[in-house]
Scaffold this motif. Structure first.
Motif, PDB file in Angstrom:
ATOM      1  N   PRO A 134       1.310  -1.041   0.154  1.00  0.00           N
ATOM      2  CA  PRO A 134       0.180   0.115   0.101  1.00  0.00           C
ATOM      3  C   PRO A 134       0.606   1.131   0.244  1.00  0.00           C
ATOM      4  O   PRO A 134       1.606   1.122   0.555  1.00  0.00           O
ATOM      5  CB  PRO A 134      -0.903   0.275   1.303  1.00  0.00           C
ATOM      6  CG  PRO A 134       0.156  -0.898   1.964  1.00  0.00           C
ATOM      7  CD  PRO A 134       0.642  -1.567   1.108  1.00  0.00           C
ATOM      8  N   GLY A 135       0.578   2.277  -0.588  1.00  0.00           N
ATOM      9  CA  GLY A 135       1.549   3.160  -1.177  1.00  0.00           C
ATOM     10  C   GLY A 135       2.573   3.406  -1.794  1.00  0.00           C
ATOM     11  O   GLY A 135       3.955   4.057  -0.974  1.00  0.00           O
ATOM     12  N   THR A 153      15.217  11.971   0.558  1.00  0.00           N
ATOM     13  CA  THR A 153      15.883  10.406   1.164  1.00  0.00           C
ATOM     14  C   THR A 153      14.726   9.358   1.003  1.00  0.00           C
ATOM     15  O   THR A 153      14.056   9.572   1.503  1.00  0.00           O
ATOM     16  CB  THR A 153      16.392  10.396   2.605  1.00  0.00           C
ATOM     17  OG1 THR A 153      16.464  11.929   3.107  1.00  0.00           O
ATOM     18  CG2 THR A 153      16.919   9.234   2.989  1.00  0.00           C
ATOM     19  N   PRO A 154      15.388   8.982  -0.478  1.00  0.00           N
ATOM     20  CA  PRO A 154      14.372   7.550  -0.180  1.00  0.00           C
ATOM     21  C   PRO A 154      13.765   7.018   1.203  1.00  0.00           C
ATOM     22  O   PRO A 154      14.453   6.840   2.125  1.00  0.00           O
ATOM     23  CB  PRO A 154      14.646   6.614  -0.728  1.00  0.00           C
ATOM     24  CG  PRO A 154      16.734   6.717  -0.533  1.00  0.00           C
ATOM     25  CD  PRO A 154      16.286   8.025  -0.501  1.00  0.00           C
ATOM     26  N   HIS A 155      12.348   6.105   0.654  1.00  0.00           N
ATOM     27  CA  HIS A 155      11.375   6.277   1.825  1.00  0.00           C
ATOM     28  C   HIS A 155      12.001   4.067   1.814  1.00  0.00           C
ATOM     29  O   HIS A 155      11.528   3.577   1.221  1.00  0.00           O
ATOM     30  CB  HIS A 155      10.076   6.102   2.061  1.00  0.00           C
ATOM     31  CG  HIS A 155       9.381   7.604   1.651  1.00  0.00           C
ATOM     32  ND1 HIS A 155       9.463   8.420   2.351  1.00  0.00           N
ATOM     33  CD2 HIS A 155       9.324   7.309   0.581  1.00  0.00           C
ATOM     34  CE1 HIS A 155       9.198   9.011   1.885  1.00  0.00           C
ATOM     35  NE2 HIS A 155       8.534   9.313   1.066  1.00  0.00           N
ATOM     36  N   VAL A 156      13.229   4.181   2.737  1.00  0.00           N
ATOM     37  CA  VAL A 156      13.672   2.632   2.337  1.00  0.00           C
ATOM     38  C   VAL A 156      13.132   1.847   2.844  1.00  0.00           C
ATOM     39  O   VAL A 156      13.103   0.568   2.509  1.00  0.00           O
ATOM     40  CB  VAL A 156      14.595   2.544   3.543  1.00  0.00           C
ATOM     41  CG1 VAL A 156      15.706   1.702   3.550  1.00  0.00           C
ATOM     42  CG2 VAL A 156      15.864   3.811   2.536  1.00  0.00           C
ATOM     43  N   SER A 200       9.572   1.114   2.268  1.00  0.00           N
ATOM     44  CA  SER A 200       8.623   1.108   1.396  1.00  0.00           C
ATOM     45  C   SER A 200       9.346   0.283   0.499  1.00  0.00           C
ATOM     46  O   SER A 200       8.611  -0.219  -0.473  1.00  0.00           O
ATOM     47  CB  SER A 200       8.155   2.578   1.286  1.00  0.00           C
ATOM     48  OG  SER A 200       6.995   2.219   2.397  1.00  0.00           O
ATOM     49  N   ASP A 238       5.272  12.426   1.437  1.00  0.00           N
ATOM     50  CA  ASP A 238       6.442  13.098   0.984  1.00  0.00           C
ATOM     51  C   ASP A 238       7.769  12.514   1.697  1.00  0.00           C
ATOM     52  O   ASP A 238       7.755  12.620   3.228  1.00  0.00           O
ATOM     53  CB  ASP A 238       5.819  14.356   0.766  1.00  0.00           C
ATOM     54  CG  ASP A 238       5.229  13.945  -0.440  1.00  0.00           C
ATOM     55  OD1 ASP A 238       4.489  12.962  -1.102  1.00  0.00           O
ATOM     56  OD2 ASP A 238       4.109  14.452  -0.948  1.00  0.00           O
ATOM     57  N   SER A 239       8.560  13.935   1.154  1.00  0.00           N
ATOM     58  CA  SER A 239      10.039  14.405   1.795  1.00  0.00           C
ATOM     59  C   SER A 239      10.447  15.176   2.139  1.00  0.00           C
ATOM     60  O   SER A 239       9.376  15.924   1.385  1.00  0.00           O
ATOM     61  CB  SER A 239      10.770  13.906   0.853  1.00  0.00           C
ATOM     62  OG  SER A 239      10.727  14.657   0.234  1.00  0.00           O
ATOM     63  N   TYR A 288      13.000  10.712  10.547  1.00  0.00           N
ATOM     64  CA  TYR A 288      14.058   9.767  10.999  1.00  0.00           C
ATOM     65  C   TYR A 288      15.222   9.739  11.631  1.00  0.00           C
ATOM     66  O   TYR A 288      16.093   9.044  11.918  1.00  0.00           O
ATOM     67  CB  TYR A 288      14.356   8.680   9.109  1.00  0.00           C
ATOM     68  CG  TYR A 288      15.246  10.036   8.304  1.00  0.00           C
ATOM     69  CD1 TYR A 288      16.708  10.359   8.273  1.00  0.00           C
ATOM     70  CD2 TYR A 288      14.471  10.575   7.340  1.00  0.00           C
ATOM     71  CE1 TYR A 288      16.781  11.382   7.633  1.00  0.00           C
ATOM     72  CE2 TYR A 288      15.579  11.573   6.125  1.00  0.00           C
ATOM     73  CZ  TYR A 288      16.227  11.819   6.192  1.00  0.00           C
ATOM     74  OH  TYR A 288      16.295  12.674   5.469  1.00  0.00           O
ATOM     75  N   GLY A 342      11.597   7.264  13.021  1.00  0.00           N
ATOM     76  CA  GLY A 342      10.454   6.772  11.946  1.00  0.00           C
ATOM     77  C   GLY A 342      11.118   5.927  11.313  1.00  0.00           C
ATOM     78  O   GLY A 342      10.272   5.553  10.503  1.00  0.00           O
ATOM     79  N   GLY A 383      14.538   6.777   6.081  1.00  0.00           N
ATOM     80  CA  GLY A 383      14.113   7.784   4.820  1.00  0.00           C
ATOM     81  C   GLY A 383      12.052   7.341   5.522  1.00  0.00           C
ATOM     82  O   GLY A 383      11.286   7.812   4.473  1.00  0.00           O
ATOM     83  N   PRO A 407       8.497   8.428   6.434  1.00  0.00           N
ATOM     84  CA  PRO A 407       7.579  10.024   5.421  1.00  0.00           C
ATOM     85  C   PRO A 407       8.394  11.237   6.784  1.00  0.00           C
ATOM     86  O   PRO A 407       8.254  11.614   7.705  1.00  0.00           O
ATOM     87  CB  PRO A 407       6.685   9.581   6.132  1.00  0.00           C
ATOM     88  CG  PRO A 407       6.254   8.690   5.098  1.00  0.00           C
ATOM     89  CD  PRO A 407       7.548   8.144   7.019  1.00  0.00           C
ATOM     90  N   PRO A 409      -1.079   7.891   0.562  1.00  0.00           N
ATOM     91  CA  PRO A 409       0.541   7.537   1.645  1.00  0.00           C
ATOM     92  C   PRO A 409       1.214   6.211   1.485  1.00  0.00           C
ATOM     93  O   PRO A 409       0.407   5.422   1.200  1.00  0.00           O
ATOM     94  CB  PRO A 409      -0.910   7.528   3.073  1.00  0.00           C
ATOM     95  CG  PRO A 409      -1.804   7.552   2.140  1.00  0.00           C
ATOM     96  CD  PRO A 409      -1.963   7.516   0.949  1.00  0.00           C
ATOM     97  N   HIS A 410       2.497   6.785   1.540  1.00  0.00           N
ATOM     98  CA  HIS A 410       3.310   5.197   1.610  1.00  0.00           C
ATOM     99  C   HIS A 410       3.308   4.290   3.457  1.00  0.00           C
ATOM    100  O   HIS A 410       3.488   5.151   4.480  1.00  0.00           O
ATOM    101  CB  HIS A 410       4.605   5.651   1.868  1.00  0.00           C
ATOM    102  CG  HIS A 410       5.342   6.690   0.605  1.00  0.00           C
ATOM    103  ND1 HIS A 410       4.768   5.783  -0.239  1.00  0.00           N
ATOM    104  CD2 HIS A 410       5.750   7.759   0.505  1.00  0.00           C
ATOM    105  CE1 HIS A 410       5.796   6.703  -1.303  1.00  0.00           C
ATOM    106  NE2 HIS A 410       6.040   8.036  -0.643  1.00  0.00           N
ATOM    107  N   SER A 432       5.540   2.768   5.450  1.00  0.00           N
ATOM    108  CA  SER A 432       6.571   3.783   6.011  1.00  0.00           C
ATOM    109  C   SER A 432       6.144   4.457   7.677  1.00  0.00           C
ATOM    110  O   SER A 432       6.621   4.792   8.198  1.00  0.00           O
ATOM    111  CB  SER A 432       7.387   4.701   5.179  1.00  0.00           C
ATOM    112  OG  SER A 432       8.412   4.276   4.583  1.00  0.00           O
TER     113      SER A 432
END
Lengths: 408, 408
Positions: free
Chosen positions: A226-227, A275-278, A280, B94-95, B219, B224, B227, B229, B276-277, B280
């Protein structure tokens, strides 16, 4: 067409062995992979490893030791063959909305003297919102939305960018991307494709289409969760000129120099931002494993076979209780068939209550997605049996099926 | 100051009970929570539940049944008290880079007749890149960067937006946000704050500062995960006028109507964009649990005590081998102390090899972050013991400590 025929089709399915890679409850027929793909079996263990070992124990060292810094690049390399692209033409991160904003802005800047972003009026609403948001930043930019069959005629030398979704999220209609891209190029416009409802299910070939930019979603047919992070495509011919509006440090050529001057990375990676969402992204990397050695053409053939089976069975079994809202010709459809019914919401709920999961799109559609990697012909058969029964018995006409959820 | 004093300080620490909420290896002194926070104990199990039960079994139904649709809102409600805001003034997703782009664009549009985005030249490079990327979209917008002590004097009626980071990522210097916000407002400019190195460690109070917009990272001190959110803040006075440049469907008032007309949601939520991710974001929700009932003032007091302890001990034990690169006065520092050393990279590596984790920022800094929720005074003591020994024995001067990693 009966169940035996469906079992025979499954027996000769070249993708039959892939179904075992997914967690699918017994008796559940999941026809909503075009909204949220199912969980690949190895993702939970991989994600636990990322959390407990890489984050919990490795901590900051995992950027190097666990290869977090290359994670977006590794995932791009897995997605690229599914869209007919080279790995360095794909960048993984952010959401489809954010990526569309980025590539629309970039495409437009390659045609700075032009003022129109053209789309069709059946495009996913967000895609229009995003373009309108870009236009609202000023500069006289304008979004023009015309009927799908009027797109070609609306292409003129005012059009900076033609942006379309390859497969319509409601009707499942598949656009001829190569022809429309060529038409855009003939008037000097850029062509941007949204592949949300295509990648992982259809024969997407961005090189053959000659697309300029594309964006896509990884939580539908790519089963990223999801997402899950989205992706974007930048054709090689634009790699040195394309400029992202969101200049984040992960799109920098040397992010860990912390230089005060922006210098974009090579290739599509310059379109990465923060920064990448590691977590996910690691889940997505693992989720893509079942696509190894699967060609987009093979996915497409299976999708056509599944949707053909569904259309045939619905026609045979459901009479005129529902109306086909998707093209009857398989080549003009995505991996999706939509049916029209005056009580589509309640009908969707009644099917879910009977373990056949599709979804509702207002006002009057029930959508069914046929993910080629894990849906079988026999599932299609069994789903239509349930659908025919729900319609015949008017099982949808119960109070609990009319109760509205937040997400439909 | 000796170890006993540090143990006494820990014994009277009102946050002492929170350390148990985190996974921390025996013997490891982790002073890099300003880069990546440590793993809270309950996150792995929670994330496994989200993957296996909510995604794997619940599938698409979990948008309603597991409350995914409200997830960003629930997380915003947990972050809001840590930044002195109301829950509906915060949006999570998002970032930080993407969020900064969004709020800079929105802030500028509230001052359309002005042409300057002002910052200081020590700001995090990405923040400048992002502003320059916005400026490059046209409209004559210009980014002006001046020395930190010249910011107040550079505020004039050309400035649309003053954007600054509250705590300098290199020196750890803390800016007087209330004073600079007031100065910006006096010339009619908007004030945008980057809280990446503040939230979860310092007494952030956006209401008291009278900030217009803010962004931040989850993070680092919020733990969190890599990466995780990001979030953003929109002051209530701008809720009806503020316009995001990235109009995604999750910022729409009624996303599941799929209407062709954009209608922004109420409050800061209109700044949400794509889906939304969930993975994460669910990890972040769980990670914030240890902040329950912790006030920003309590965090700030602990941070000052930890950094004071570090500065005192370094001064006592390390002589002139290293130079203090952070303000000596605690109130002028974040929860971070940086030391200058001609071989800072190798020194950082040598400390890591001895289980004292800080990080390096080019050219000559070793950074140490003191996360108030899990770092103890005794950890500070033990870290300085190692540092003093590494310096005295020149243990940093070994070939393996000079070998460069991708991420420093």
């Amino acid at each position: 067409m009966d169940r035996t025929v469906c079992l025979e089709l499954d027996a000769s399915d070249p993708l039959a062995d892939r179904r075992g890679a997914f967690t699918l409850a017994d008796g559940l027929v999941y026809l909503d992979g075009n909204s949220l793909g199912v969980l690949p079996r190895t993702v939970a263990a991989r994600l636990d490893e990322v959390v407990v070992r890489e984050w919990g124990e490795g901590l900051i060292r995992s950027w190097n030791a666990a290869g977090w810094v290359d994670l977006p690049r590794r995932v791009a390399a897995r997605i690229a063959p599914l869209v007919g692209a080279d790995a360095d033409e794909v960048a993984v991160g952010d959401s489809t909305s954010v990526n569309l904003f980025k590539v629309l802005a970039a495409a437009r800047r390659l045609r700075p003297e032009r003022r129109v972003l053209l789309t069709d009026d059946t495009n996913f609403p967000t895609d229009r919102y995003v373009a309108e948001g870009l236009a609202a930043l000023g500069d006289g930019l304008e979004v023009r939305a015309v009927a799908p069959d009027a797109v070609a005629a609306a292409l003129d030398d005012e059009v900076a960018v033609l942006f379309l979704t390859h497969v319509d999220y409601r009707s499942g209609a598949r656009t001829d991307a190569a022809t429309l891209t060529a038409a855009a190029h003939r008037v000097g416009a850029m062509a941007v494709w949204d592949l949300a409802h295509s990648t992982g299910a259809l024969d997407v070939d961005l090189h053959a289409w000659d697309a300029d930019f594309a964006v896509g979603c990884s939580y539908k047919y790519l089963n990223g969760g999801p997402g899950a992070p989205a992706y974007l495509y930048v054709a090689r011919r634009w790699h040195t000129q394309a400029d992202t509006p969101v200049r984040g440090w992960f799109g920098h050529a040397r992010p860990f120099d912390f230089g005060t001057t922006y210098a974009p990375a090579d290739g599509a990676e310059r379109f990465l931002a923060g920064t990448p969402h590691v977590l996910s992204t690691a889940a997505l990397e693992e989720a893509l494993a079942p696509f190894a050695d699967v060609s987009p053409a093979t996915l497409d053939a299976k999708a056509r076979s599944l949707t053909d089976t569904f259309v045939t069975l619905v026609t045979e079994r459901c009479g005129d209780e529902v109306e086909l809202a998707s093209p009857r010709e398989a080549a003009r459809r995505g991996a999706q068939v939509s049916l029209r019914h005056p009580h589509a919401y309640a009908l969707t709920q009644a099917l879910i209550a009977r373990d056949v999961i599709g979804d509702h799109r207002p006002p009057d559609l029930v959508r069914f997605g046929f993910a080629p990697l894990y849906v079988r012909h026999v599932d299609v058969h069994d789903a239509v049996e349930v659908l025919a029964d729900v319609l015949a018995t008017r099982a949808w006409d119960r109070p609990e099926h009319h109760r509205r959820n937040t997400v439909t």
